[in-house]
Design a protein around this motif. Structure first.
Motif, PDB file in Angstrom:
ATOM      1  N   ARG A 185       4.332  10.447  -7.184  1.00 40.53           N
ATOM      2  CA  ARG A 185       4.985   9.700  -5.911  1.00 40.53           C
ATOM      3  C   ARG A 185       4.306   8.665  -5.680  1.00 40.53           C
ATOM      4  O   ARG A 185       5.146   7.668  -5.143  1.00 40.53           O
ATOM      5  CB  ARG A 185       4.476  10.712  -4.765  1.00 40.53           C
ATOM      6  N   ARG A 186       3.167   8.379  -5.772  1.00 39.36           N
ATOM      7  CA  ARG A 186       2.501   6.952  -5.475  1.00 39.36           C
ATOM      8  C   ARG A 186       1.862   6.086  -6.424  1.00 39.36           C
ATOM      9  O   ARG A 186       1.048   5.282  -5.902  1.00 39.36           O
ATOM     10  CB  ARG A 186       1.679   7.367  -4.094  1.00 39.36           C
ATOM     11  N   THR A 187       1.933   6.377  -7.645  1.00 38.07           N
ATOM     12  CA  THR A 187       1.341   5.327  -8.642  1.00 38.07           C
ATOM     13  C   THR A 187       2.328   4.892  -9.349  1.00 38.07           C
ATOM     14  O   THR A 187       3.618   5.437  -9.538  1.00 38.07           O
ATOM     15  CB  THR A 187       0.457   5.928  -9.727  1.00 38.07           C
ATOM     16  N   VAL A 188       2.311   3.678 -10.063  1.00 40.13           N
ATOM     17  CA  VAL A 188       3.538   2.901 -10.713  1.00 40.13           C
ATOM     18  C   VAL A 188       3.702   3.717 -11.615  1.00 40.13           C
ATOM     19  O   VAL A 188       4.979   3.902 -12.062  1.00 40.13           O
ATOM     20  CB  VAL A 188       2.778   1.590 -11.018  1.00 40.13           C
ATOM     21  N   ARG A 191       5.982   6.764 -10.704  1.00 43.06           N
ATOM     22  CA  ARG A 191       7.259   6.477 -10.479  1.00 43.06           C
ATOM     23  C   ARG A 191       8.151   6.265 -11.666  1.00 43.06           C
ATOM     24  O   ARG A 191       9.329   6.191 -11.507  1.00 43.06           O
ATOM     25  CB  ARG A 191       7.442   5.109  -9.471  1.00 43.06           C
TER      26      ARG A 191
ATOM     27  N   THR C 114       1.047  -2.018  -4.741  1.00 46.46           N
ATOM     28  CA  THR C 114       0.067  -1.121  -4.710  1.00 46.46           C
ATOM     29  C   THR C 114      -1.222  -1.955  -4.293  1.00 46.46           C
ATOM     30  O   THR C 114      -1.418  -2.888  -4.109  1.00 46.46           O
ATOM     31  CB  THR C 114      -0.268  -0.765  -6.216  1.00 46.46           C
ATOM     32  N   LEU C 118      -2.804   2.757  -5.343  1.00 50.06           N
ATOM     33  CA  LEU C 118      -1.672   3.657  -4.671  1.00 50.06           C
ATOM     34  C   LEU C 118      -0.696   2.763  -4.221  1.00 50.06           C
ATOM     35  O   LEU C 118      -0.745   1.810  -3.668  1.00 50.06           O
ATOM     36  CB  LEU C 118      -2.256   4.739  -3.988  1.00 50.06           C
ATOM     37  N   ILE C 119       0.494   3.246  -4.294  1.00 53.96           N
ATOM     38  CA  ILE C 119       1.796   2.311  -3.873  1.00 53.96           C
ATOM     39  C   ILE C 119       1.708   2.668  -2.327  1.00 53.96           C
ATOM     40  O   ILE C 119       1.490   3.724  -1.631  1.00 53.96           O
ATOM     41  CB  ILE C 119       2.914   2.921  -3.918  1.00 53.96           C
ATOM     42  N   ALA C 120       1.576   1.493  -1.381  1.00 51.92           N
ATOM     43  CA  ALA C 120       1.550   1.589   0.059  1.00 51.92           C
ATOM     44  C   ALA C 120       2.962   2.086   0.498  1.00 51.92           C
ATOM     45  O   ALA C 120       3.772   1.015   0.709  1.00 51.92           O
ATOM     46  CB  ALA C 120       1.203   0.275   0.525  1.00 51.92           C
ATOM     47  N   LEU C 121       3.027   3.058   0.864  1.00 54.42           N
ATOM     48  CA  LEU C 121       4.378   3.717   1.186  1.00 54.42           C
ATOM     49  C   LEU C 121       5.080   2.710   2.306  1.00 54.42           C
ATOM     50  O   LEU C 121       6.234   2.646   2.288  1.00 54.42           O
ATOM     51  CB  LEU C 121       4.406   4.949   1.427  1.00 54.42           C
ATOM     52  N   GLU C 124       6.507  -0.309   1.326  1.00 56.98           N
ATOM     53  CA  GLU C 124       7.497  -0.146   0.270  1.00 56.98           C
ATOM     54  C   GLU C 124       8.781   0.073   1.475  1.00 56.98           C
ATOM     55  O   GLU C 124       9.852  -0.568   1.245  1.00 56.98           O
ATOM     56  CB  GLU C 124       7.401   1.098  -0.406  1.00 56.98           C
TER      57      GLU C 124
END
Lengths: 317, 192, 571
Positions: A185-188, A191, C114, C118-121, C124
């Motif tokens: 869900r949260r790494t490039v 995804r 990121t 981790l992607i900052a939701l 985003e």
């Protein structure tokens, strides 16, 4: 109005069915044994389900990467990793770390072979990983002549250790499952896998490095398989040539029964746990009911088909 | 007699695989084929082809039911009976016994050499009965003690029986006489 | 309509700085067979690609896209800057159907969002929201699934995705095809703003000539070549249309080129079967050298005896693969047939025959189930494998039974001149080839794997077609089981297992593919013979049988690798 909300909630969580099924089967078992040993059954179920989960997660990641992607080399990787690790360990603790390193090395090597075959040579994964599996199994067969090595005592203890009835490896791989879910869900990369699985061409045009993304999936699957082989041999006290025979079909079954789409692009991580426990409990239930081997297989097969047919199926692209 | 050419092939428990291999061995023109059968019955077809072609077929350890093959084996029924009696006696007739069925027989090496030698006897023209029953190995506590002193952990002790003893066994089978006792404390080869 | 052009030209703001003649070049293509001049796109340019659809415009876009990803300095195309691609075929090339609007928007720039891996939701979401408002995407929230949007709004998301990446070059592949006029006007404005304010350049392929008013420069294509370069001031519809049909000397070679694919297509088909055929011949030669006894009537019969069940199994698997499905339960099914045959067929032929018929019905039912409930065949057949094996064990818990005498006789029949396995191989190959490749229904059946729409259009029932293929597989599986029983003379629930993977290997080595209905019965038969012969060769070469599996794996890899290599060479 409430019904619609409830239905939407269930639809968002396709893994519910597998846990529900597992709960029902466990209750049936408890009924047949009249409560005695029901708790122990759950404990053992967790223990054995963990092995299913380890390979299931790897297979799930590969399947998620898109239609056609599958890893049929899993049983061979498990077997070879187990044999080589046991051979290094020789039943002694000093051999523990080298043995683990060797097992992971097998996973790494197998992953690279699969990557070269499927991404480099562009061989369809069903054939490429199958062929790789054949080769690895042959190596295991050749190596196994005259090998009766045992796991290091620490590994033996670790593989079977429990805390409050819950196996430690189960806890470990619940955490791993959570980590994988977060990664998706949260790494490039996570995804990217989901994107590639949904629409490979669109992913390419959106700038994703498709081959690299898929390659990492195969690498992870092979590494997880090698860990599974290591733990299984550690728990069983040694390796054998047919130790992983059932894992080919099981790795696929727990992924699909858990709700992950075989067409790729959507990974349901908790479902792998639910389906693993469900499958193991089904076999236990049939054993407890003193069902003959033949009938046991028939019922298991029919349950698999039934669960699949009843649960919501995604439209074919 | 001992300088004949030999070849070992392994089918990893797959009966069709083994059947194919036997067909190929027939093509190669071997005089005798010794088989540890991967299936009780699935090899009967190819075994018949082999015996039709004049090849001596000896089956050992895991047997096949083909009538034209020589069979060398323990009396597994009797073995099972004795083991069950032993356990029952120890439990004084009470308690539950869990039977875990698995792969039969681990003393394959021993059986192989017996079977090879039987095949050679047949080829040399000796009269050998179709079914040869081997006497069950008898192990006493003193044997155990001796072996434990020598074996490393995880080691396997396999008694080795000589050709003269096998000849006695064949004769006993042929003449329906009681089987000779298995030699005690015979040379142990231990692996780890 | 073209009067509009001059009006729009007057409305354009032209910022002098953006129109400076020496502004940086983003795309430069040296003269080649497509254009005789330098194709240049600078920052802020909006370049249109016009002409009839499918005359090379898309190829140019894809060349630019590909060039942006490689570091090849020596080729005749140079791209300086990041590239984003907006496709007009959103289903095929654009949207991610299972994801949300927001996820579809941000997929191109995830790295930038990121923080510590981790992607900052929240960032985003904010970004997606931002673009939603900027481009007026009509949806209650960016968390809605993308498929809940109208087509036009989905297209807007794709444009937003490209803009969000802040790429220097945006490639439009007829992105506004089928979008409503209001949305189009909004997007034209966005494009203009992006070009003027941010210096973004656009290469815009459209088949709607009136869209070209947005462009500074238009290139017209005809048959893969640029036939005209029109500045906006000189842009008229007549000129565009005229140039869209302009012949050039290159068109003759184009025509010649069009012939080549057809010829190559035929060759590829033949090549696929030729490869295993050549391999088989080489292996037979090697066998003859190693073991002359094998090349006699008796020898060939012995070597290839067990190819008979494999050939039938391969044909069964072929039927399933022709439908783009897979059968993981075939081995267990063959075991079941073996047990039924050994247990019932000799003593009670009616019961035996009835049970075998029931098995075939089971396969047909499986086909119906797979189709009607849209289930993945891989898991259904997997579940079925347990069922078949279970029944096999119920019928014969321990190996036993006897094959009927007639079956034994058939399998041990020695026809004159040609050993039975070879004879059966030839007959099966020819019959299956004729049925599947040369009859019209056979073509329909194979269409299941690749071209379902055309089957439906022609009026054939897709369900019945699938059930037919599965039924055929069931029948062929019965033949395989019967053959196996005839050879072994008895039954054993564990004999069939290996036929699952071996049959798949045979179909693929024989030229088949998992998707698309591409199967070759002749090739599969040849491949079955190869697999058997490989085992024999290993034995004759005294190679340890430990490596038997590895050899099978290597054969698979070699055949497929070679196939890929040949295909690449033909391109």
């Amino acid at each position: 109005m409430k019904k619609g909300v409830f239905r939407a909630w269930i639809e968002m969580r396709p893994w519910i069915w597998s846990f529900l099924g597992a709960a029902i089967v466990w209750l049936l078992i408890a009924g047949v044994v009249q409560g005695r040993g029901a708790g122990a059954t759950l404990s053992i179920a967790l223990q054995f389900s963990t092995f299913y989960v380890v390979v299931g997660i790897g297979q799930m990641i590969v399947i998620t990467a898109g239609p056609g992607n599958i890893d049929l080399s899993i049983p061979s990787v498990m077997t070879l990793a187990a044999y080589l690790a046991m051979g290094i360990m020789q039943g002694q603790d000093p051999g523990l770390l080298p043995g683990i390193a060797v097992a992971l090395g097998v996973g790494l090597g197998a992953g690279l072979i699969n990557i070269i075959l499927t991404q480099g040579l562009r061989i369809p994964p069903m054939v490429g990983t199958l062929a790789a599996g054949f080769v690895l199994q042959s190596i295991a067969i050749a190596y196994s002549r005259g090998s009766t090595a045992k796991p290091a005592p620490t590994l033996l203890n670790f593989a079977g250790a429990r805390v409050l009835g819950i196996p430690i490896i189960s806890v470990l791989f619940i955490l791993v499952a959570v980590a994988v879910a977060v990664a998706l869900r949260r790494t490039v990369w996570g995804r990217s896998v989901l994107a590639v699985g949904q629409n490979r061409r669109a992913a390419h045009l959106a700038g994703i490095r498709v081959s690299r993304t898929i390659a990492l999936a195969y690498l992870l699957s092979a590494l997880l398989a090698s860990v599974a082989g290591l733990l299984l041999a550690g728990y069983s006290g040694g390796a054998s040539l047919n130790m992983a025979e059932e894992y080919l079909l099981i790795s696929i079954a727990v992924v699909v029964l858990g709700g992950t789409s075989i067409a790729g692009g959507s990974a349901i991580v908790p479902g792998v746990w639910g389906a693993s426990i469900l499958l193991y409990l089904i076999v236990t239930m049939l054993n407890v009911m003193r069902v003959s081997a033949g009938l046991r297989l028939v019922i298991t097969g029919l349950i698999i088909i039934a669960v699949l047919a009843v649960a919501k199926s995604r439209a074919r692209a | 007699m001992s300088s004949s050419k030999t070849k070992v092939v392994n089918s990893n428990n797959s009966a069709p695989e083994q059947a194919s291999q036997i067909e190929n061995l027939i093509v190669e023109g071997w005089k005798a084929i010794v088989i540890d059968a991967a299936s009780d019955t699935a090899l009967n077809g190819v075994i018949k082809e082999a015996t039709d072609a004049g090849i001596v077929v000896v089956v050992f350890d895991a047997l096949a039911t083909a009538p034209s093959a020589y069979k060398v084996a323990y009396n597994y029924v009797s073995m099972g009976q004795q083991e069950a009696d032993f356990v029952a006696k120890r439990l004084n007739g009470k308690g539950n016994v869990l039977e875990i069925r698995g792969v039969a027989g681990t003393s394959v090496d021993n059986d192989i050499s017996n079977a090879f030698w039987v095949a050679q006897q047949i080829l040399a023209g000796e009269k050998v009965p179709m079914t040869i029953e081997l006497p069950l190995p008898v192990i006493e506590q003193s044997d155990f003690d001796a072996w434990l002193k020598v074996l490393p952990p995880g080691g396997v002790a396999t008694p080795v029986y000589g050709q003269e003893w096998t000849a006695e066994v064949i004769d006993a089978n042929a003449e329906h006489k009681p089987l000779p006792k298995s030699p005690r404390g015979a040379g142990v080869s231990a692996f780890s | 309509m073209m009067g509009v052009v001059s009006e729009a030209a007057e409305q354009q703001e032209v910022s002098p700085a953006v129109r400076a003649p020496d502004r940086p070049i983003r795309v430069a293509i040296r003269p080649n067979e497509i254009q005789k001049f330098d194709f240049v796109v600078r920052t802020g340019d909006i370049v249109g690609l016009a002409g009839l659809g499918g005359h090379g415009q898309r190829d140019l876009l894809q060349r630019i896209f590909a060039a942006s990803h490689t570091v090849n300095r020596s080729s005749d195309i140079r791209v300086d800057g990041t590239v984003a691609y907006v496709s007009g075929d959103r289903q095929l090339e654009g949207i991610f159907p299972l994801s949300s609007v927001g996820e579809n928007t941000t997929i191109g720039l995830l790295k930038r969002l990121t923080r510590r891996g981790l992607i900052a939701l929240r960032r985003e979401m904010a970004l997606a929201e931002d673009w939603r408002t900027k481009i007026s995407i009509r949806t209650p929230s960016v968390n809605e699934p993308i498929l809940s949007l109208s087509g036009g709004n989905q297209q807007k998301v794709l444009v937003a995705r490209a803009f969000a990446t802040e790429a220097d070059i945006v490639l439009f592949d007829d992105p506004l095809h089928g979008v409503d006029i209001g949305t189009k006007r909004e997007l034209y404005e966005h494009v203009r703003r992006q070009a003027i304010d941010n210096g973004r350049c656009f290469v815009w392929y459209t088949i709607e000539n009136h869209e070209l008013v947005n462009c500074d420069r238009v290139y017209v294509f005809y048959r893969g070549q640029i036939t005209d370069e029109i500045e906006r001031a000189e842009l008229t519809e007549e000129r565009v249309i005229r140039s869209s049909f302009q012949s050039s000397s290159a068109t003759e070679s184009e025509a010649a080129q069009e012939q080549r694919p057809i010829a190559a297509g035929l060759r590829e088909d033949h090549l696929r079967v030729l490869l295993p055929a050549v391999a088989l011949i080489l292996m037979l030669a090697a066998t003859f050298l190693l073991q002359p006894h094998a090349m006699s009537y008796l020898g060939l019969r012995l070597v290839f005896n067990f190819a008979i069940p494999l050939i039938f199994a391969a044909m069964a698997q072929l039927c399933i693969i022709a439908a783009s499905d897979i059968d993981l339960g075939l081995g267990s099914y063959i075991s079941l047939v073996n047990c039924i045959t050994a247990q019932f067929l000799a003593e009670s032929p009616l019961i035996g025959g009835g049970l075998l018929l029931l098995c075939i019905v089971g396969y047909v039912a499986m086909g119906a189930l797979v189709h009607l409930r849209n289930l993945p065949s891989i898991v259904v057949t997997l579940g079925a494998s347990f069922v078949w094996l279970g029944f096999a064990l119920l019928i014969l818990p321990t190996p036993g039974g006897t094959a009927p005498q007639w079956l034994n006789s058939v399998l041990h029949w020695q026809p004159p001149y040609v050993p039975l396995p070879i004879l059966l191989a030839i007959v099966t190959a020819i019959v299956c080839h004729l049925l599947l490749m040369r009859t019209s229904y056979g073509v329909v059946l194979r269409g299941l794997g690749g071209n379902i729409k055309s089957i439906k259009r022609a009026g054939w029932s897709v369900v019945v077609a699938r059930m037919t293929l599965y039924g055929a597989a069931g029948v062929l599986g019965v033949f395989a089981g019967l053959a196996l029983t005839g050879l072994n003379t008895t039954g054993d629930a564990n004999v069939g297992g290996q036929y699952t993977l071996n049959s798949i290997a045979a179909v693929i080595i024989g030229g088949g593919e998992f998707f698309g209905g591409v199967v070759f019965p002749i090739g599969a038969v040849i491949a079955s013979l190869i697999l058997l012969l490989a085992g024999s060769l290993l034995l004759f070469l005294n190679v340890s049988t430990d490596w038997q599996l590895a050899v099978q794996g290597v054969i698979l890899i070699l055949v497929l690798g070679l196939r890929r290599f040949i295909r690449r060479k033909e391109r």
